[in-house]
Design a protein around this motif. Structure first.
Motif, short mmCIF file in Angstrom:
data_model
loop_
_atom_site.label_atom_id
_atom_site.label_comp_id
_atom_site.label_asym_id
_atom_site.label_seq_id
_atom_site.Cartn_x
_atom_site.Cartn_y
_atom_site.Cartn_z
N ALA A 1 0.83 -1.20 0.00
CA ALA A 1 0.00 0.00 0.00
C ALA A 1 0.86 1.25 0.00
CB ALA A 1 -0.92 0.00 1.22
N LEU A 2 1.96 1.23 0.75
CA LEU A 2 2.86 2.38 0.77
C LEU A 2 3.54 2.56 -0.59
CD1 LEU A 2 4.41 1.98 4.32
CD2 LEU A 2 2.83 3.75 3.55
N GLN A 3 3.84 1.45 -1.24
CA GLN A 3 4.38 1.54 -2.60
C GLN A 3 3.34 2.18 -3.53
OE1 GLN A 3 5.58 -2.43 -3.68
NE2 GLN A 3 7.22 -2.51 -2.18
N GLY A 4 2.07 1.83 -3.27
CA GLY A 4 0.99 2.39 -4.08
C GLY A 4 0.84 3.89 -3.92
N ILE A 5 0.99 4.38 -2.68
CA ILE A 5 0.86 5.83 -2.48
C ILE A 5 2.07 6.55 -3.04
CG2 ILE A 5 1.87 6.04 -0.16
CD1 ILE A 5 -0.51 7.88 0.53
N ALA A 6 3.25 5.91 -2.98
CA ALA A 6 4.46 6.51 -3.54
C ALA A 6 4.35 6.61 -5.06
CB ALA A 6 5.68 5.70 -3.15
N ALA A 7 3.70 5.62 -5.66
CA ALA A 7 3.56 5.59 -7.12
C ALA A 7 2.38 6.42 -7.61
CB ALA A 7 3.40 4.15 -7.59
N GLY A 8 1.54 6.87 -6.71
CA GLY A 8 0.38 7.65 -7.11
C GLY A 8 -0.83 6.81 -7.46
N THR A 9 -0.76 5.50 -7.21
CA THR A 9 -1.90 4.62 -7.48
C THR A 9 -3.06 4.95 -6.54
OG1 THR A 9 -0.37 2.87 -8.11
CG2 THR A 9 -2.65 2.20 -7.67
N ILE A 10 -2.72 5.24 -5.29
CA ILE A 10 -3.71 5.71 -4.32
C ILE A 10 -3.27 7.07 -3.81
CG2 ILE A 10 -4.44 3.40 -3.58
CD1 ILE A 10 -2.57 3.70 -1.15
N GLN A 11 -4.23 7.82 -3.30
CA GLN A 11 -3.91 9.17 -2.83
C GLN A 11 -3.88 9.29 -1.31
OE1 GLN A 11 -6.26 8.73 -5.57
NE2 GLN A 11 -4.31 8.95 -6.67
N PHE A 12 -4.50 8.31 -0.60
CA PHE A 12 -4.60 8.43 0.85
C PHE A 12 -4.35 7.06 1.50
CE2 PHE A 12 -7.70 11.27 -1.20
CZ PHE A 12 -7.17 12.51 -0.83
N PHE A 13 -3.79 7.12 2.72
CA PHE A 13 -3.52 5.90 3.47
C PHE A 13 -3.50 6.23 4.96
CE2 PHE A 13 -0.57 2.64 5.25
CZ PHE A 13 -1.30 1.51 4.90
N GLY A 14 -4.10 5.38 5.78
CA GLY A 14 -4.15 5.62 7.21
C GLY A 14 -3.31 4.62 7.98
N ASP A 15 -2.55 5.10 8.94
CA ASP A 15 -1.74 4.24 9.81
C ASP A 15 -1.28 5.09 10.99
OD1 ASP A 15 -0.04 2.15 10.82
OD2 ASP A 15 0.16 1.39 8.79
N THR A 16 -0.26 4.68 11.71
CA THR A 16 0.21 5.45 12.86
C THR A 16 1.36 6.37 12.47
OG1 THR A 16 1.78 3.75 13.54
CG2 THR A 16 -0.47 3.58 14.41
N GLU A 17 1.73 7.24 13.40
CA GLU A 17 2.74 8.26 13.12
C GLU A 17 4.12 7.68 12.84
OE1 GLU A 17 4.04 10.67 16.55
OE2 GLU A 17 2.82 9.37 17.79
N ILE A 18 4.33 6.42 13.16
CA ILE A 18 5.63 5.81 12.91
C ILE A 18 6.00 5.83 11.43
CG2 ILE A 18 4.83 3.42 12.61
CD1 ILE A 18 7.26 2.57 14.35
N LEU A 19 4.98 5.93 10.55
CA LEU A 19 5.26 5.98 9.11
C LEU A 19 6.03 7.23 8.72
CD1 LEU A 19 2.01 4.73 7.30
CD2 LEU A 19 4.05 3.45 7.95
N MET A 20 5.95 8.28 9.54
CA MET A 20 6.65 9.52 9.21
C MET A 20 8.16 9.32 9.17
SD MET A 20 4.50 11.98 8.64
CE MET A 20 5.47 13.47 8.88
N GLN A 21 8.65 8.30 9.86
CA GLN A 21 10.09 8.05 9.89
C GLN A 21 10.62 7.63 8.53
OE1 GLN A 21 11.08 5.38 13.07
NE2 GLN A 21 10.02 6.58 14.61
N GLY A 22 9.75 7.05 7.72
CA GLY A 22 10.17 6.59 6.40
C GLY A 22 10.22 7.71 5.37
N GLY A 23 9.62 8.86 5.69
CA GLY A 23 9.60 9.98 4.75
C GLY A 23 8.62 9.77 3.62
N GLY A 24 8.38 10.82 2.86
CA GLY A 24 7.53 10.73 1.68
C GLY A 24 6.05 10.88 1.92
#
Length: 319
Positions: free
Chosen positions: A191-214
């Motif tokens: 799913a994160l690959q999908g948001i990076a590629a623009g396949t999806i526009q939104f994704f919900g998870d916890t703040e820990i994802l901010m560490q990965g950037g993007g």
């Protein structure tokens, strides 16, 4: 007229009371099994293995960790629900396993199957968009969704997952759930690959994802703004009403329903000591785990409120 208790009855009552007190005082007399409902090596498994030695020390007893994977955690939960309620087997179940799966699938447990022991970790969820997207706020995202109904997509790690329910809470709460589409993936990684590629526009998870950037956070499902992202509004601030305004990825220990209150109290107190220990605090800091201890009574109330609130989100998600 009151009936007088015979000496034999009084003696029997005293024996039971003394026996119960002795049982609580002696607990635990053998090792306690902490059940992880997923395979070894995952995030939950690592968390519980980091917690176990500090829990054992607080109990002044022995603790071991076992893994029972399958069914998104429901295999372990179903098996534990049928075990003897003596406090020697505890399952570490997430919001999904304990409050969502029983409401969307035919599983052998439900709301009243447990004696909640304590919560350990809880992180509020956040709705994200790509850092490169044109939406710099949730208001801009909603405006774009309304301008082109059915065009924009939100992703999830699977139907019914916390990632799915976060987006549903956001878009249902803002009145645009029928104008945005859901694209489930096989896990958060794709799913994160999908948001990076623009396949999806939104994704919900916890703040820990901010560490990965993007990623750019749009709204947080917490009672107050997060220190790590002070400029991001809470769901309540943007008009999302209860029960959709707060959503947490949490986990805690459960014992089978009917576990003696004195055993529950012993386990709950030991859980609090373990969480507060220097060793486990250091582990949590190292692994970016957000700790949130609730004792047995508070966790029971929280769990039941979450079960009801998540039922509303499940209904909104069409599950």
């Amino acid at each position: 007229m009151k009936k007088l208790k015979t000496p034999a009855i009084v003696a029997a009552g005293l024996a039971l009371a003394i026996g119960g007190a002795a049982q609580a005082q002696d607990f635990p007399e053998r090792p306690i099994n902490l059940i992880v409902p997923f395979n070894a090596g995952g995030g939950t498994d690592l968390l519980i293995r980091g917690f176990a030695p500090h829990f054992a020390e607080a109990l002044d007893g022995d603790v071991f960790v076992s893994n029972t994977a399958g069914g998104g955690g429901t295999i372990a939960a179903g098996a534990l629900a049928g075990q003897r309620p003596d406090g020697y087997q505890l399952g570490y179940f997430s919001i999904t396993v304990s409050t969502i799966q029983p409401q969307i699938n035919d599983v052998p447990y439900g709301l009243d199957s447990w004696s909640p022991i304590c919560s350990v970790a809880a992180s509020p969820t956040v709705l994200f968009t790509s850092e490169s997207s044109p939406y710099t706020s949730i208001e801009e995202a909603v405006e774009a969704i309304r301008a082109a109904p059915g065009t924009l997509l939100y992703g999830s790690s699977g139907p019914g997952a916390i990632t799915h329910l976060t987006a549903v809470a956001a878009f249902k709460g803002l009145g645009v759930i029928d104008d945005v589409r859901h694209l489930p993936f096989q896990g958060s990684g794709p799913a994160l690959q999908g948001i990076a590629a623009g396949t999806i526009q939104f994704f919900g998870d916890t703040e820990i994802l901010m560490q990965g950037g993007g990623l750019r956070p749009l709204v947080v499902f917490n009672s107050e703004r997060l220190a790590s992202m002070p400029d991001v509004p809470t769901a309540t601030e943007i008009g999302i009403e209860p029960p959709l305004n707060e959503l947490y990825l949490w986990g805690g220990f459960f014992a089978p329903a009917g576990t003696p209150p004195e055993v529950v109290e012993t386990l709950s107190n030991a859980c609090g000591e373990a969480i507060a220990s220097d060793g486990f605090q250091a582990f949590a800091e190292k692994t970016n785990t957000v700790l949130n201890y609730r004792n047995a009574a508070d966790f029971d109330a929280f769990y039941r409120a979450q079960y009801e609130a998540n039922g509303a989100i499940i209904e909104a998600a069409g599950l």
